[in-house]
Design a protein around this motif. Structure first.
Motif, short mmCIF file in Angstrom:
data_model
loop_
_atom_site.label_atom_id
_atom_site.label_comp_id
_atom_site.label_asym_id
_atom_site.label_seq_id
_atom_site.Cartn_x
_atom_site.Cartn_y
_atom_site.Cartn_z
N ILE A 121 -16.84 -26.55 5.55
CA ILE A 121 -17.27 -27.48 4.51
C ILE A 121 -17.86 -28.70 5.19
CG2 ILE A 121 -16.54 -28.95 2.60
CD1 ILE A 121 -14.17 -26.93 2.24
N ASP A 122 -19.12 -29.02 4.85
CA ASP A 122 -19.75 -30.25 5.31
C ASP A 122 -19.57 -31.28 4.20
OD1 ASP A 122 -20.53 -28.80 7.50
OD2 ASP A 122 -22.65 -28.75 6.98
N LEU A 123 -18.76 -32.29 4.48
CA LEU A 123 -18.47 -33.34 3.51
C LEU A 123 -19.28 -34.57 3.89
CD1 LEU A 123 -16.53 -34.04 1.09
CD2 LEU A 123 -15.10 -35.17 2.81
N ARG A 124 -19.95 -35.19 2.92
CA ARG A 124 -20.75 -36.37 3.24
C ARG A 124 -20.34 -37.54 2.36
NH1 ARG A 124 -25.02 -37.22 -0.46
NH2 ARG A 124 -25.32 -35.44 -1.82
N ASP A 125 -20.50 -38.72 2.92
CA ASP A 125 -20.35 -39.95 2.16
C ASP A 125 -21.49 -40.86 2.56
OD1 ASP A 125 -19.67 -41.21 4.57
OD2 ASP A 125 -17.59 -41.56 4.04
#
Length: 70
Positions: A37-41
């Motif tokens: 999972i690539d999580l971005r903020d």
């Protein structure tokens, strides 16, 4: 005590510590046993790897979809 949210850009300084991340799922890839999972903020992107040994996390990761805020 209120949990502090950690920005993704801060994670290199926190290796080995437990952190709370929040953001949008940019990409989710399911390779059967491993789920990436690539999580971005607002500060960047971090790749998480979910392994089947962590049954609760693996089950939850199967329901995660791209574009959703978590």
């Amino acid at each position: 005590m209120k949990e502090r949210r950690t920005l993704i850009s801060e994670t290199p300084n926190l290796i080995g510590k437990i952190v709370k991340l929040a953001g949008w799922v940019h990409i989710r890839r399911d390779h059967g046993r491993l789920i990436f999972i690539d999580l971005r903020d607002r500060s960047g992107v971090v790749q998480m790897v979910v392994i089947p040994d962590k049954e609760e996390a693996h089950k939850a990761a199967k329901n995660i979809r791209s574009g959703i805020c978590y």
